[in-house]
Scaffold this active site. Structure first.
Site, PDB file in Angstrom:
ATOM      1  N   SER A  78       0.863  -1.184   0.000  1.00  9.76           N
ATOM      2  CA  SER A  78       0.000   0.000   0.000  1.00  9.76           C
ATOM      3  C   SER A  78       0.902   1.238   0.000  1.00  9.76           C
ATOM      4  O   SER A  78       1.746   1.367  -0.890  1.00  9.76           O
ATOM      5  CB  SER A  78      -0.943  -0.037   1.206  1.00  9.76           C
ATOM      6  OG  SER A  78      -1.840   1.049   1.182  1.00  9.76           O
TER       7      SER A  78
ATOM      8  N   HIS B  34      -2.747  -1.181  -3.300  1.00  2.39           N
ATOM      9  CA  HIS B  34      -3.891  -0.301  -3.097  1.00  2.39           C
ATOM     10  C   HIS B  34      -3.793   0.861  -4.082  1.00  2.39           C
ATOM     11  O   HIS B  34      -2.755   1.528  -4.161  1.00  2.39           O
ATOM     12  CB  HIS B  34      -3.919   0.231  -1.667  1.00  2.39           C
ATOM     13  CG  HIS B  34      -4.230  -0.824  -0.648  1.00  2.39           C
ATOM     14  ND1 HIS B  34      -4.108  -0.609   0.709  1.00  2.39           N
ATOM     15  CD2 HIS B  34      -4.680  -2.106  -0.782  1.00  2.39           C
ATOM     16  CE1 HIS B  34      -4.456  -1.706   1.364  1.00  2.39           C
ATOM     17  NE2 HIS B  34      -4.799  -2.620   0.481  1.00  2.39           N
TER      18      HIS B  34
ATOM     19  N   ASP C  16      -4.731  -4.477   6.151  1.00  2.00           N
ATOM     20  CA  ASP C  16      -5.017  -5.383   5.048  1.00  2.00           C
ATOM     21  C   ASP C  16      -3.798  -6.269   4.806  1.00  2.00           C
ATOM     22  O   ASP C  16      -2.665  -5.798   4.818  1.00  2.00           O
ATOM     23  CB  ASP C  16      -5.355  -4.581   3.789  1.00  2.00           C
ATOM     24  CG  ASP C  16      -5.824  -5.446   2.642  1.00  2.00           C
ATOM     25  OD1 ASP C  16      -6.290  -6.575   2.893  1.00  2.00           O
ATOM     26  OD2 ASP C  16      -5.740  -4.981   1.491  1.00  2.00           O
TER      27      ASP C  16
END
Length: 201
Positions: free
Chosen positions: A16, A43, A141
């Site tokens: 991310s 992401h 996540d």
């Protein structure tokens, strides 16, 4: 790393915040004869990025073909596939081997694509032949997916939180799942550059 003991069948990577730079380093380290498919969730914004897409950026430095995955795409060695913007990337069984699947299910921890769905589905499909890598990021996540990978016998590498641009994601994975290796980005690059199959795919 004792790669012949790994029987490497697939690599899944989650990243991310700060992940583009980390992914540029990892994918540049992959040799042209890398023995497994590489599936990546970064992401990203819901809208496609055009010429500045992550796939286009990674392709400039990677010896392997790099592209956004498409539904039903066979997962063959020597290819890097990214989760497209606004789709979860999954691994499904296919008639001739695993294939990519795309989903518009709800966001996971505010992200679609999310890392957990990829890791979890790949763990079911590849079991002990899977290597999962958790990189820098600003959410949890990937932690649940990392736990699934280890529960199915796969191997988990986590970027050392001390060197991550944003340490939240690797710390969350370590807190929930532990890791087979906590590694610097350079260590990961060196190990991936030496990868070879340890058995039949």
């Amino acid at each position: 790393m004792n790669w012949p003991d790994l029987s490497l069948k697939a690599v899944v990577i989650g990243a991310s915040a700060g992940g583009v730079e980390a992914l540029l380093a990892l994918t540049a380290a992959l040799p042209a004869d890398f023995p497994a498919p590489v599936l990546v969730v970064l992401h990203r914004a819901p809208q496609p990025e055009g010429k500045l897409s992550p796939a286009a950026l990674l392709a400039r430095r990677c010896a392997l073909p790099v592209e956004d995955a498409w539904a039903g795409q066979p997962l063959k060695p020597g290819r890097v596939l990214l989760a497209p913007a606004d789709y979860h990337l999954l691994v499904d069984p296919g008639p001739d081997g695993p294939v990519a699947a795309l989903s518009v299910d709800d966001a996971v921890l505010w992200s679609r694509p999310a890392i957990d769905p990829l890791f979890e589905s790949a763990a079911h499909e590849y079991g002990a032949g899977l290597l999962a890598i958790v990189l820098t990021g600003a959410s949890a996540d990937g932690a649940a997916g990392a736990l699934a990978v280890r529960a199915h016998g796969g191997r988990l590498w986590v970027q050392d939180p001390a060197e991550a641009v944003v340490p939240t994601m690797p710390r969350a994975a370590l807190d929930l799942a532990g890791a087979d290796q906590v590694m610097s980005l350079k260590m990961m690059c060196d190990a991936l550059g030496q990868a070879q199959t340890g058995g039949e795919r």
